[in-house]
Write a protein that holds these residues in place. Structure first.
Motif, PDB file in Angstrom:
ATOM      1  N   LYS A   8      41.206  28.743  38.410  1.00 28.18           N
ATOM      2  CA  LYS A   8      42.277  29.626  38.859  1.00 28.18           C
ATOM      3  C   LYS A   8      42.876  30.400  37.689  1.00 28.18           C
ATOM      4  O   LYS A   8      43.227  31.579  37.818  1.00 28.18           O
ATOM      5  CB  LYS A   8      43.364  28.819  39.567  1.00 28.18           C
ATOM      6  CG  LYS A   8      42.942  28.266  40.923  1.00 28.18           C
ATOM      7  CD  LYS A   8      44.076  27.479  41.575  1.00 28.18           C
ATOM      8  CE  LYS A   8      43.655  26.940  42.938  1.00 28.18           C
ATOM      9  NZ  LYS A   8      44.742  26.155  43.577  1.00 28.18           N
ATOM     10  N   ASP A   9      43.002  29.740  36.543  1.00 26.22           N
ATOM     11  CA  ASP A   9      43.521  30.412  35.341  1.00 26.22           C
ATOM     12  C   ASP A   9      42.586  31.556  34.926  1.00 26.22           C
ATOM     13  O   ASP A   9      43.046  32.629  34.521  1.00 26.22           O
ATOM     14  CB  ASP A   9      43.670  29.412  34.184  1.00 26.22           C
ATOM     15  CG  ASP A   9      44.828  28.455  34.405  1.00 26.22           C
ATOM     16  OD1 ASP A   9      45.702  28.772  35.228  1.00 26.22           O
ATOM     17  OD2 ASP A   9      44.834  27.386  33.767  1.00 26.22           O
ATOM     18  N   ILE A  10      41.276  31.303  35.011  1.00 24.04           N
ATOM     19  CA  ILE A  10      40.305  32.340  34.658  1.00 24.04           C
ATOM     20  C   ILE A  10      40.444  33.539  35.586  1.00 24.04           C
ATOM     21  O   ILE A  10      40.483  34.696  35.154  1.00 24.04           O
ATOM     22  CB  ILE A  10      38.866  31.784  34.730  1.00 24.04           C
ATOM     23  CG1 ILE A  10      38.635  30.753  33.615  1.00 24.04           C
ATOM     24  CG2 ILE A  10      37.842  32.916  34.606  1.00 24.04           C
ATOM     25  CD1 ILE A  10      37.263  30.106  33.664  1.00 24.04           C
ATOM     26  N   LEU A  11      40.539  33.266  36.883  1.00 23.41           N
ATOM     27  CA  LEU A  11      40.646  34.343  37.859  1.00 23.41           C
ATOM     28  C   LEU A  11      41.947  35.124  37.696  1.00 23.41           C
ATOM     29  O   LEU A  11      41.961  36.355  37.805  1.00 23.41           O
ATOM     30  CB  LEU A  11      40.548  33.773  39.278  1.00 23.41           C
ATOM     31  CG  LEU A  11      39.199  33.155  39.655  1.00 23.41           C
ATOM     32  CD1 LEU A  11      39.278  32.533  41.036  1.00 23.41           C
ATOM     33  CD2 LEU A  11      38.096  34.199  39.600  1.00 23.41           C
ATOM     34  N   LYS A  12      43.035  34.402  37.428  1.00 21.64           N
ATOM     35  CA  LYS A  12      44.324  35.067  37.260  1.00 21.64           C
ATOM     36  C   LYS A  12      44.323  35.969  36.035  1.00 21.64           C
ATOM     37  O   LYS A  12      44.742  37.139  36.094  1.00 21.64           O
ATOM     38  CB  LYS A  12      45.437  34.025  37.139  1.00 21.64           C
ATOM     39  CG  LYS A  12      46.825  34.623  36.987  1.00 21.64           C
ATOM     40  CD  LYS A  12      47.877  33.526  36.879  1.00 21.64           C
ATOM     41  CE  LYS A  12      49.271  34.138  36.699  1.00 21.64           C
ATOM     42  NZ  LYS A  12      50.309  33.084  36.582  1.00 21.64           N
ATOM     43  N   ALA A  13      43.858  35.422  34.908  1.00 21.96           N
ATOM     44  CA  ALA A  13      43.808  36.222  33.673  1.00 21.96           C
ATOM     45  C   ALA A  13      42.847  37.392  33.824  1.00 21.96           C
ATOM     46  O   ALA A  13      43.126  38.510  33.382  1.00 21.96           O
ATOM     47  CB  ALA A  13      43.395  35.339  32.494  1.00 21.96           C
ATOM     48  N   SER A  14      41.714  37.137  34.477  1.00 24.21           N
ATOM     49  CA  SER A  14      40.711  38.194  34.640  1.00 24.21           C
ATOM     50  C   SER A  14      41.238  39.353  35.475  1.00 24.21           C
ATOM     51  O   SER A  14      40.962  40.517  35.181  1.00 24.21           O
ATOM     52  CB  SER A  14      39.449  37.624  35.305  1.00 24.21           C
ATOM     53  OG  SER A  14      38.856  36.630  34.505  1.00 24.21           O
ATOM     54  N   SER A  15      42.004  39.035  36.527  1.00 19.16           N
ATOM     55  CA  SER A  15      42.499  40.089  37.411  1.00 19.16           C
ATOM     56  C   SER A  15      43.483  41.006  36.691  1.00 19.16           C
ATOM     57  O   SER A  15      43.429  42.237  36.846  1.00 19.16           O
ATOM     58  CB  SER A  15      43.162  39.467  38.645  1.00 19.16           C
ATOM     59  OG  SER A  15      44.265  38.649  38.284  1.00 19.16           O
ATOM     60  N   VAL A  16      44.374  40.416  35.890  1.00 26.22           N
ATOM     61  CA  VAL A  16      45.347  41.221  35.149  1.00 26.22           C
ATOM     62  C   VAL A  16      44.650  42.087  34.109  1.00 26.22           C
ATOM     63  O   VAL A  16      44.903  43.292  33.995  1.00 26.22           O
ATOM     64  CB  VAL A  16      46.402  40.317  34.466  1.00 26.22           C
ATOM     65  CG1 VAL A  16      47.322  41.153  33.585  1.00 26.22           C
ATOM     66  CG2 VAL A  16      47.214  39.554  35.503  1.00 26.22           C
ATOM     67  N   ILE A  17      43.754  41.460  33.344  1.00 30.10           N
ATOM     68  CA  ILE A  17      43.033  42.194  32.300  1.00 30.10           C
ATOM     69  C   ILE A  17      42.147  43.268  32.922  1.00 30.10           C
ATOM     70  O   ILE A  17      42.042  44.387  32.407  1.00 30.10           O
ATOM     71  CB  ILE A  17      42.187  41.224  31.447  1.00 30.10           C
ATOM     72  CG1 ILE A  17      43.108  40.259  30.698  1.00 30.10           C
ATOM     73  CG2 ILE A  17      41.320  41.990  30.454  1.00 30.10           C
ATOM     74  CD1 ILE A  17      42.363  39.144  29.991  1.00 30.10           C
ATOM     75  N   PHE A  18      41.507  42.942  34.053  1.00 30.04           N
ATOM     76  CA  PHE A  18      40.647  43.923  34.720  1.00 30.04           C
ATOM     77  C   PHE A  18      41.442  45.164  35.123  1.00 30.04           C
ATOM     78  O   PHE A  18      40.978  46.296  34.951  1.00 30.04           O
ATOM     79  CB  PHE A  18      39.999  43.303  35.958  1.00 30.04           C
ATOM     80  CG  PHE A  18      39.119  44.252  36.719  1.00 30.04           C
ATOM     81  CD1 PHE A  18      37.796  44.438  36.338  1.00 30.04           C
ATOM     82  CD2 PHE A  18      39.612  44.969  37.798  1.00 30.04           C
ATOM     83  CE1 PHE A  18      36.977  45.317  37.027  1.00 30.04           C
ATOM     84  CE2 PHE A  18      38.803  45.850  38.492  1.00 30.04           C
ATOM     85  CZ  PHE A  18      37.482  46.022  38.110  1.00 30.04           C
ATOM     86  N   LEU A  19      42.642  44.955  35.649  1.00 32.13           N
ATOM     87  CA  LEU A  19      43.476  46.084  36.063  1.00 32.13           C
ATOM     88  C   LEU A  19      43.818  46.975  34.878  1.00 32.13           C
ATOM     89  O   LEU A  19      43.688  48.210  34.948  1.00 32.13           O
ATOM     90  CB  LEU A  19      44.760  45.574  36.713  1.00 32.13           C
ATOM     91  CG  LEU A  19      45.789  46.643  37.113  1.00 32.13           C
ATOM     92  CD1 LEU A  19      45.195  47.606  38.126  1.00 32.13           C
ATOM     93  CD2 LEU A  19      47.055  45.996  37.656  1.00 32.13           C
ATOM     94  N   PHE A  20      44.239  46.363  33.773  1.00 36.69           N
ATOM     95  CA  PHE A  20      44.601  47.134  32.591  1.00 36.69           C
ATOM     96  C   PHE A  20      43.386  47.852  31.999  1.00 36.69           C
ATOM     97  O   PHE A  20      43.463  49.033  31.630  1.00 36.69           O
ATOM     98  CB  PHE A  20      45.238  46.224  31.539  1.00 36.69           C
ATOM     99  CG  PHE A  20      46.631  45.790  31.881  1.00 36.69           C
ATOM    100  CD1 PHE A  20      47.323  46.362  32.925  1.00 36.69           C
ATOM    101  CD2 PHE A  20      47.262  44.787  31.155  1.00 36.69           C
ATOM    102  CE1 PHE A  20      48.620  45.981  33.248  1.00 36.69           C
ATOM    103  CE2 PHE A  20      48.555  44.387  31.464  1.00 36.69           C
ATOM    104  CZ  PHE A  20      49.238  44.985  32.509  1.00 36.69           C
ATOM    105  N   ILE A  21      42.271  47.130  31.906  1.00 34.75           N
ATOM    106  CA  ILE A  21      41.077  47.725  31.335  1.00 34.75           C
ATOM    107  C   ILE A  21      40.547  48.850  32.219  1.00 34.75           C
ATOM    108  O   ILE A  21      40.048  49.871  31.731  1.00 34.75           O
ATOM    109  CB  ILE A  21      39.971  46.657  31.131  1.00 34.75           C
ATOM    110  CG1 ILE A  21      40.364  45.730  29.989  1.00 34.75           C
ATOM    111  CG2 ILE A  21      38.631  47.298  30.822  1.00 34.75           C
ATOM    112  CD1 ILE A  21      40.482  46.408  28.651  1.00 34.75           C
ATOM    113  N   PHE A  22      40.688  48.686  33.523  1.00 33.07           N
ATOM    114  CA  PHE A  22      40.263  49.741  34.439  1.00 33.07           C
ATOM    115  C   PHE A  22      41.034  51.030  34.165  1.00 33.07           C
ATOM    116  O   PHE A  22      40.455  52.118  34.120  1.00 33.07           O
ATOM    117  CB  PHE A  22      40.473  49.297  35.887  1.00 33.07           C
ATOM    118  CG  PHE A  22      40.037  50.308  36.904  1.00 33.07           C
ATOM    119  CD1 PHE A  22      38.691  50.501  37.176  1.00 33.07           C
ATOM    120  CD2 PHE A  22      40.968  51.075  37.578  1.00 33.07           C
ATOM    121  CE1 PHE A  22      38.283  51.441  38.109  1.00 33.07           C
ATOM    122  CE2 PHE A  22      40.572  52.021  38.518  1.00 33.07           C
ATOM    123  CZ  PHE A  22      39.223  52.198  38.788  1.00 33.07           C
TER     124      PHE A  22
END
Length: 427
Positions: A8-22
Motif C-alpha cells: 500500500k505504501d508503494i502504491l500511495k507513493a507511486s500515485s503521488v509521484i506519478f501525478l507530479f511526474i506526469f
C-alpha cells in the motif's frame, strides 16, 4: 499484514509521484514542441543537444550517487543528535558547491581542448552554448542535493519543481525568437528550482549554511559507498555520451533526430524510472531487513509484469510512431520529412522498453540490499557491451540504426545480469 502495508505504501507513493511526474513530462513535451516549431531538425538543436548532454553528464552521475548513498545515511542521522545532523548537512552542502565548481572548470577546459585539436566536428553554436550552459552544472548539483534531502524526508515537492527548466524555455522562446532563449530558459528555470527547494528545506530545518570541513563521522561511510556507485554510474552515463559522439560524426541533423526520439521515448522511460525508483527503493530496503525471500518473490513478479507492459508499449510505439511524431512535432520548421526521420529511429528505439523497465526494478532491488559492487560491474559490462556492439556491427548496420540496436542489446544484457545476481544470491 505487514507485507500488505508495504504494498500500500508503494502504491500511495507511486500515485503521488506519478501525478507530479506526469505534469513535468507534459511541460517537457510542450517544450520540445516549441523547440521543434522554432528550429526543426538542424544545427541549432544539434549543438544544444550535444552541449547539454555534456553538462548534464556529471549531474546525472552525482544525482544517482546521492540517491543511492545519501538517503540511507540521512535516515541513520535522523536518530542522532541535532548537532550531528546539522554538522553533516553543513559539510555535504559545502562539498557539493566546491565539487560542482571543480567539475565546471574541468568540463569547460576539456571541451575547448578537444575543439582545439579537432577531436570532433564542432560548430560556433556549440562554443556559444557551452559558454553559458556551463553554469548549469553548479545549479544541477545543488538541485540534486536538495532533491535527495527532500525525498529522504518523504516529501515530493522536488518532483513537481522539475518542470521549472522546461517552463523557463517555453516562456523565453515564446517571448524572444532567438536560439539563446534555450540557454537562458534552462538557467533561469533551474535557478528558480534550486532557490525554491533551498528555501523549503531551510524553513523545514533541513538545510544550513555550508561549512568547509570534513569532520562528521559519516563521511567514511559516504565515500566508501560513493566510490563504488560512481564506477557503475560513470560507465552507464557514458553510454549516452557514446551515442552523442557517434551521432555527431554522422550527417547534419542526426543529433536532432536522436534528441527528438529520446524525448518521446523519455515520456515513457523516465516516467517509469522516477516513479519506480522513488516509490519502491525505500520499501524494498525495509522488506529486505525482514524477509529476503519475500523481497525476491516481489521483485520477480514486478519485473515480469513490467516486462509484459513494456512489450505492449513497444508494439504500440512501433505501430504508431509516425502518428505520434506527427502529432507532437509537425508544425513550423519541423517538416513531414523530419517526421519520417524521427519516426523511423523511434520505432527501432522502442525495442529497448521491455528490457529497460524490468532492469530498473531488478537494479533497485540490488541497491536496496546495498550490493553496490554488483551495480558497479553492471555499469562496466553495459558500457563494454555498447562499444562491442558498435565495433562489431559498424560495417553491417548503418547510421542511427546502429545506436538503436546497441541500446536494446545493452538493456537486454543488464536485465539478464541483474536477474542472475538476484536469483543466485544466497540469503
Amino acid at each position: 499484514m505487514k507485507f500488505s502495508l508495504e504494498i500500500k505504501d508503494i502504491l500511495k507513493a507511486s500515485s503521488v509521484i506519478f501525478l507530479f511526474i506526469f505534469l513535468v513530462k507534459i511541460f517537457g513535451a510542450f517544450k520540445e514542441i516549441v523547440i521543434a516549431y522554432k528550429f526543426g531538425v538542424g544545427p541549432v538543436v544539434d549543438a544544444f543537444s550535444f552541449v547539454f548532454a555534456i553538462v548534464q553528464w556529471p549531474i546525472t552521475i552525482f544525482t544517482s550517487i546521492m540517491t543511492a548513498v545519501l538517503i540511507p545515511i540521512i535516515h541513520k542521522i535522523a536518530r542522532e543528535t541535532t548537532s550531528e545532523k546539522e554538522l553533516f548537512y553543513k559539510e555535504v552542502f559545502a562539498l557539493t558547491i566546491l565539487f560542482s565548481i571543480f567539475i565546471l572548470i574541468v568540463i569547460y577546459f576539456t571541451f575547448h581542448f578537444l575543439i582545439h585539436y579537432n577531436v570532433f566536428q564542432h560548430s560556433l553554436f556549440q562554443i556559444v552554448f557551452l559558454k553559458y550552459l556551463i553554469f548549469y552544472i553548479p545549479l544541477g548539483f545543488l538541485i540534486a542535493l536538495f532533491s535527495v534531502i527532500t525525498m529522504a524526508n518523504q516529501k515530493h515537492i522536488n518532483t513537481l519543481l522539475e518542470l521549472c527548466p522546461s517552463l523557463g524555455v517555453i516562456l523565453l522562446l515564446g517571448c524572444f525568437d532567438t536560439y539563446m532563449s534555450l540557454v537562458y530558459g534552462i538557467l533561469v528555470g533551474s535557478f528558480i528550482q534550486a532557490s525554491v527547494l533551498g528555501v523549503f528545506l531551510y524553513f523545514k530545518k533541513e538545510l544550513f549554511l555550508p561549512q568547509i570541513s570534513c569532520t562528521s563521522p559519516y563521511w567514511k561511510l559516504f565515500f566508501t559507498a560513493s566510490g563504488i556507485v560512481l564506477l557503475g554510474q560513470f560507465f552507464m552515463s557514458g553510454i549516452t555520451l557514446i551515442d552523442q559522439y557517434f551521432a555527431a560524426t554522422l550527417a547534419s541533423g542526426s543529433l536532432s533526430i536522436l534528441s527528438y526520439s529520446d524525448k518521446i521515448l523519455g515520456l515513457f522511460l523516465s516516467l517509469a524510472t522516477i516513479v519506480i525508483g522513488r516509490s519502491i527503493l525505500p520499501i524494498f530496503s525495509k522488506i529486505h531487513v525482514h524477509n529476503t525471500d519475500i523481497l525476491k518473490l516481489l521483485v520477480l513478479k514486478i519485473s515480469s509484469g513490467l516486462f509484459l507492459v513494456g512489450i505492449i508499449l513497444s508494439v504500440f510505439i512501433s505501430l504508431y510512431a509516425t502518428d505520434i511524431v506527427k502529432i507532437i512535432f509537425e508544425r513550423g520548421a519541423f517538416t513531414f520529412m523530419d517526421v519520417m526521420k524521427v519516426a523511423s529511429f523511434l520505432k527501432l528505439s522502442s525495442y529497448q522498453i521491455p528490457f529497460f523497465l524490468s532492469s530498473i526494478v531488478l537494479s533497485y532491488s540490488i541497491i536496496s540490499q546495498r550490493r553496490y559492487w554488483v551495480i558497479a560491474w553492471s555499469g562496466f559490462f553495459a558500457f563494454c557491451c555498447k562499444l562491442f556492439f558498435i565495433v562489431i556491427f559498424m560495417n553491417h548496420i548503418s547510421g542511427l540504426e546502429l545506436l538503436a540496436y546497441s541500446t536494446t542489446f545493452v538493456y537486454c544484457f543488464t536485465s539478464i545480469y541483474c536477474l542472475g545476481a538476484i536469483i543466485i544470491k544466497k540469503n
